[in-house]
Design a protein around this motif. Structure first.
Motif, PDB file in Angstrom:
ATOM      1  N   UNK A  29      15.882  25.083   8.459  1.00 52.44           N
ATOM      2  CA  UNK A  29      16.064  26.037   9.549  1.00 52.44           C
ATOM      3  C   UNK A  29      14.707  26.367  10.154  1.00 52.44           C
ATOM      4  N   UNK A  30      14.613  26.172  11.459  1.00 55.49           N
ATOM      5  CA  UNK A  30      13.387  26.508  12.187  1.00 55.49           C
ATOM      6  C   UNK A  30      13.218  28.021  12.235  1.00 55.49           C
ATOM      7  N   UNK A  31      11.981  28.447  12.221  1.00 58.86           N
ATOM      8  CA  UNK A  31      11.673  29.874  12.261  1.00 58.86           C
ATOM      9  C   UNK A  31      12.351  30.551  13.457  1.00 58.86           C
ATOM     10  N   UNK A  32      12.312  29.916  14.614  1.00 57.95           N
ATOM     11  CA  UNK A  32      12.952  30.493  15.797  1.00 57.95           C
ATOM     12  C   UNK A  32      14.458  30.662  15.601  1.00 57.95           C
ATOM     13  N   UNK A  33      15.086  29.694  14.943  1.00 57.48           N
ATOM     14  CA  UNK A  33      16.521  29.780  14.721  1.00 57.48           C
ATOM     15  C   UNK A  33      16.877  30.891  13.736  1.00 57.48           C
ATOM     16  N   UNK A  34      16.095  31.013  12.673  1.00 58.48           N
ATOM     17  CA  UNK A  34      16.383  32.066  11.704  1.00 58.48           C
ATOM     18  C   UNK A  34      16.214  33.445  12.319  1.00 58.48           C
ATOM     19  N   UNK A  35      15.147  33.648  13.065  1.00 55.65           N
ATOM     20  CA  UNK A  35      14.927  34.946  13.714  1.00 55.65           C
ATOM     21  C   UNK A  35      16.031  35.238  14.716  1.00 55.65           C
ATOM     22  N   UNK A  36      16.437  34.232  15.473  1.00 62.79           N
ATOM     23  CA  UNK A  36      17.545  34.400  16.409  1.00 62.79           C
ATOM     24  C   UNK A  36      18.812  34.842  15.682  1.00 62.79           C
ATOM     25  N   UNK A  37      19.053  34.240  14.515  1.00 65.63           N
ATOM     26  CA  UNK A  37      20.254  34.602  13.767  1.00 65.63           C
ATOM     27  C   UNK A  37      20.171  36.023  13.228  1.00 65.63           C
ATOM     28  N   UNK A  38      19.017  36.401  12.706  1.00 66.65           N
ATOM     29  CA  UNK A  38      18.842  37.762  12.201  1.00 66.65           C
ATOM     30  C   UNK A  38      19.083  38.777  13.313  1.00 66.65           C
ATOM     31  N   UNK A  87      27.227  32.259  17.422  1.00 66.12           N
ATOM     32  CA  UNK A  87      25.805  31.910  17.398  1.00 66.12           C
ATOM     33  C   UNK A  87      25.635  30.401  17.345  1.00 66.12           C
ATOM     34  N   UNK A  88      24.557  29.927  17.949  1.00 67.40           N
ATOM     35  CA  UNK A  88      24.181  28.517  17.856  1.00 67.40           C
ATOM     36  C   UNK A  88      22.660  28.445  17.775  1.00 67.40           C
ATOM     37  N   UNK A  89      22.126  27.448  17.076  1.00 64.61           N
ATOM     38  CA  UNK A  89      20.663  27.312  17.014  1.00 64.61           C
ATOM     39  C   UNK A  89      20.062  27.257  18.411  1.00 64.61           C
TER      40      UNK A  89
END
Length: 322
Positions: free
Chosen positions: A208-217, A299-301
């Motif tokens: 998981x890319x950092x941007x994707x994880x932060x987006x999910x949070x 949600x989507x990456x």
């Protein structure tokens, strides 16, 4: 009215990026709970100093007016733990301190508690094409994973008692600008042109890319359907170790020099050298299914694996030239 958001672990790899993203969001007032003030403080962020989470109470000024807690701080997984009782050390921080913070937060009026856990709660390895899901029976192996599972269980019990909206997020391996440990080592090997014996490895791993994880949070902070749920999160694009090295080499403009060594020989060699766990990460599969995250939260990456690898590589290269 703005939501009052408290972030722990704000100086860490994920937390610092989350704070950066929140700086541009006008719908939140952000407070970062830290052990000591950082050298460079983020604009518009209120910093509250609390040297030890075990001392937090409902009356702590850091919790005043908070609506949502994003709990990233933890005792992180380490390869060579020197603690005489590693499980107890992990439990003290990842279970005890987490529950103390959550109890204090709900008593102070917080409505939601987002706990960033780990895929290690599910286990260490999957068969190719049989990814972990949120409904699988947890099967943690090491003290870190066990402590995260126990923290999840304690938070669910607290939620049942108090109505606190607990959201549990289990990321896979997180990469991005500034990543350390094994991922940074791979980039170092590639830049040096070191021949790597992983050409025959056909495993599949979720990242998981950092941007994707932060987006999910951030999605979990406000989405009504996230309450009382557990989620796995990844880029939604799995790769083998060989594929990862090839693509990372492309991002670094340093083509991977892969040698096809049989997997059994790699595992044997690593075991003899006392690095069996590392060989499992490089040769074994670990996939997760993010269908629930997509369908329940919509949600989507936000970035692809290629974009994430490019950003990671560019940051690494820029650091090498400084």
């Amino acid at each position: 009215m703005k939501a009052q958001l408290l972030v722990t672990g704000s100086s860490g790899f994920v937390g610092s990026h989350l704070i950066q993203q929140l700086m541009g969001r006008t719908e939140y007032d952000v407070r970062a709970l830290v052990r000591r003030l950082p050298d460079v403080m983020a604009t518009g962020v209120d910093y509250a100093v609390l040297p030890d989470f075990s001392t937090v109470t409902a009356e702590s000024p850091s919790l005043l007016g908070i609506d949502v807690v994003v709990h990233l701080a933890s005792r992180v997984h380490v390869m060579n733990d020197t603690e005489s009782d590693p499980l107890e050390a992990f439990r003290r921080v990842n279970v005890g301190h987490t529950l103390q913070l959550a109890r204090s937060a709900v008593a102070a009026g917080a409505k939601r508690f987002i706990f960033v856990s780990s895929v290690k709660v599910n286990g260490e390895q999957t068969a190719i094409g049989k990814p972990y899901t949120e409904t699988d029976i947890p099967s943690p192996v090491d003290p870190y994973g066990i402590s995260k599972m126990e923290a999840e269980d304690a938070l669910r019990e607290l939620a049942a008692q108090t109505g606190l909206e607990v959201v549990i997020v289990r990321p896979v391996l997180v990469y991005g600008p500034g990543v350390k440990a094994n991922f940074a080592n791979m980039m170092k090997w590639l830049k040096k042109g070191v021949p790597l014996p992983f050409g025959a490895i056909g495993n599949q791993r979720s990242l998981v890319a950092l941007d994707n994880l932060v987006s999910f949070i951030l999605t979990c902070v406000s989405h009504p359907a996230a309450a009382h749920q557990t989620f796995l999160v990844s880029d939604g694009e799995d790769v083998s170790t060989a594929q990862l090295l090839i693509r990372l080499g492309e991002s670094l403009s340093s083509p991977a020099r892969l040698i096809s060594v049989p997997e059994w020989l790699l595992v044997l060699g690593a075991t003899l050298l006392g690095r069996k766990a590392l060989s499992q990460r490089l040769c074994g599969s670990l996939q997760v299914d993010i269908t629930k995250s997509r369908q329940l939260l919509g949600w989507a990456p936000i970035v692809t694996l290629k974009t994430g690898l490019d950003a990671t590589a560019q940051h690494y290269l820029s650091e090498q030239t400084q």
